[in-house]
Write an enzyme that holds these catalytic residues in place. Structure first.
Site, short mmCIF file in Angstrom:
data_model
loop_
_atom_site.label_atom_id
_atom_site.label_comp_id
_atom_site.label_asym_id
_atom_site.label_seq_id
_atom_site.Cartn_x
_atom_site.Cartn_y
_atom_site.Cartn_z
N ALA A 15 35.59 38.60 45.07
CA ALA A 15 35.31 39.92 45.60
C ALA A 15 35.16 39.77 47.11
CB ALA A 15 34.02 40.45 44.98
N GLU B 167 29.67 32.06 43.10
CA GLU B 167 28.75 33.10 43.58
C GLU B 167 27.36 32.59 43.92
OE1 GLU B 167 30.89 33.46 41.08
OE2 GLU B 167 31.74 35.47 41.07
N1 CAA Z 1 36.02 37.77 50.75
C1 CAA Z 1 36.37 38.10 52.01
N2 CAA Z 1 37.09 37.31 52.82
C2 CAA Z 1 37.47 36.13 52.33
C3 CAA Z 1 37.14 35.71 51.03
C4 CAA Z 1 36.38 36.59 50.22
N3 CAA Z 1 36.04 36.29 48.94
N4 CAA Z 1 37.67 34.47 50.83
C5 CAA Z 1 38.29 34.13 51.99
N5 CAA Z 1 38.18 35.13 52.88
C6 CAA Z 1 38.72 35.17 54.25
C7 CAA Z 1 37.95 34.27 55.19
O1 CAA Z 1 36.79 34.91 55.67
C8 CAA Z 1 39.00 34.03 56.27
O2 CAA Z 1 39.02 35.14 57.11
P1 CAA Z 1 39.17 34.93 58.73
O3 CAA Z 1 40.53 34.30 58.90
O4 CAA Z 1 39.08 36.32 59.27
O5 CAA Z 1 38.07 34.03 59.13
C9 CAA Z 1 40.31 34.00 55.49
O6 CAA Z 1 40.05 34.65 54.24
C10 CAA Z 1 40.78 32.59 55.19
O7 CAA Z 1 39.72 31.91 54.54
P2 CAA Z 1 39.14 30.49 55.06
O8 CAA Z 1 39.36 30.33 56.52
O9 CAA Z 1 37.75 30.35 54.54
O10 CAA Z 1 40.14 29.51 54.28
P3 CAA Z 1 39.85 28.01 53.80
O11 CAA Z 1 41.15 27.48 53.36
O12 CAA Z 1 39.09 27.26 54.85
O13 CAA Z 1 38.86 28.15 52.54
C11 CAA Z 1 38.13 29.12 50.45
C12 CAA Z 1 39.31 28.79 51.38
C13 CAA Z 1 37.50 27.80 49.94
C14 CAA Z 1 38.65 29.92 49.28
C15 CAA Z 1 37.06 29.91 51.23
O14 CAA Z 1 37.71 31.00 51.89
C16 CAA Z 1 35.97 30.49 50.38
O15 CAA Z 1 35.06 29.77 49.99
N6 CAA Z 1 36.04 31.81 50.07
C17 CAA Z 1 35.01 32.49 49.31
C18 CAA Z 1 35.10 32.19 47.85
C19 CAA Z 1 33.97 32.87 47.10
O16 CAA Z 1 32.81 32.61 47.34
N7 CAA Z 1 34.32 33.75 46.15
C20 CAA Z 1 33.36 34.50 45.37
C21 CAA Z 1 33.12 35.84 46.00
S1 CAA Z 1 31.76 36.69 45.26
C22 CAA Z 1 32.39 37.44 43.88
O17 CAA Z 1 33.54 37.32 43.57
C23 CAA Z 1 31.39 38.25 43.14
C24 CAA Z 1 31.84 38.85 41.88
O18 CAA Z 1 31.83 38.26 40.83
C25 CAA Z 1 32.21 40.25 41.86
#
Ligand code: CAA
Length: 260
Positions: free
Chosen positions: A66, A134
């Site tokens: 999300a 999460e």
């Molecule tokens: N939401 C919003 N933006 C996100 C995102 C997310 N879930 N995942 C990645 N992005 C964005 C980053 O902020 C980044 O944006 P900028 O270029 O503007 O900085 C862009 O996508 C690229 O991401 P990274 O630079 O972080 O890429 P990476 O290769 O270094 O890492 C990753 C990749 C490990 C997937 C990392 O992006 C990450 O950990 N993302 C979050 C994953 C996460 O925690 N997901 C769970 C969300 S909560 C949820 O889903 C709740 C639910 O059940 C409803």
């Protein structure tokens, strides 16, 4: 309806839906969830579509969860509405007459893992990373992860993944039953289309029946589930496809199913 955050391509009875927000690794914001929900409703009405493939744009992510940036500003009430929208979308996929094949091209985290669990068949590219991270954000899954994960992989494994927030690779995901098969990244869509094509050639009556029998049956006691099977089995005998399937077998030819 035209969509901003997803794209749909249709061919040979297969609709391929792509989440199209590669700059944020296809994270699901409210607008994307609403579009995906609408797309499932529309495909449901399109009699030419028999199977759907769900994947992400680009080569980095299926869905990285999300949208954290949008969630970071949410009030309690807004978070409730957001979780309800996510659940509604996933029930639409799960209860759709269309078999959904998830093609996992990279990260399937949080809401991405929750989305693949609502699909019927999951194919992962070798470099896929799957998990429910999460807890690292000070929350827990809000689109069904605490419920579908233990149903799929067992409660011990689910609790380990949910409590540690550890992401797993495609091989481990296959081993624990979260993924059906793992293929080379460059063979992912080809493999998904091959399986989708195979399913599209079957009786769409039966693909719908089988999907709903398995899903509904798993939520009730065994005798009630078997009653559901008896009911669908017997009603199959008033379809063209049952007559055609058996006639074709006896005439040693390929059946021509019509979904009626
Ligand atoms: N939401 C919003 N933006 C996100 C995102 C997310 N879930 N995942 C990645 N992005 C964005 C980053 O902020 C980044 O944006 P900028 O270029 O503007 O900085 C862009 O996508 C690229 O991401 P990274 O630079 O972080 O890429 P990476 O290769 O270094 O890492 C990753 C990749 C490990 C997937 C990392 O992006 C990450 O950990 N993302 C979050 C994953 C996460 O925690 N997901 C769970 C969300 S909560 C949820 O889903 C709740 C639910 O059940 C409803």
């Amino acid at each position: 309806m035209s969509f901003k955050n997803i794209s749909i391509e249709k061919k040979y009875g297969i609709a391929t839906i792509k989440i199209n927000r590669p700059k944020v690794l296809n994270a699901l914001n409210e607008e994307t969830i609403k579009e995906l929900t609408k797309a499932v409703e529309e495909l449901e009405q399109d009699k030419k579509t028999k199977v759907a493939i769900l994947t992400g744009e680009g080569d980095k992510a299926f869905i990285a969860g999300a949208d954290i940036s949008a969630m970071s500003k949410m009030t309690t009430q807004e978070a409730k509405k957001f979780a309800e929208l996510g659940h509604n979308m996933l029930f639409k996929i799960e209860n759709s007459r269309l078999p959904f094949i998830a093609a996992i091209n990279g990260y399937a985290l949080g809401g991405g893992c929750e989305t693949l669990m609502a699909c019927d068949i999951v194919i992962a590219g070798k470099s896929a990373k799957i998990g429910q991270p999460e807890i690292n954000l000070g929350i827990h899954p809000g689109f069904g992860g605490t419920q579908r994960l233990p149903r799929l992989v067992g409660r011990m494994k689910a609790k380990e993944l949910l409590l540690t927030g550890r992401n797993i690779d495609a091989e481990e995901a296959q081993r624990i039953g979260l993924v059906n098969m793992v293929v080379d990244d460059d063979k992912l869509i080809e493999t998904a289309e091959k399986i989708a094509g195979k399913i599209a050639s079957k009786s769409s009556f039966q693909t719908d029946f089988i999907k709903s029998l398995v899903n509904k049956g798993m939520d009730v006691d065994l005798p009630s589930a078997c009653e559901l099977e008896i009911s669908k089995f017997s009603s199959s005998f008033s379809t063209h496809d049952q007559k055609e399937g058996m006639k074709a077998f006896l005439e040693k030819r390929k059946p021509d199913f019509k979904g009626k």
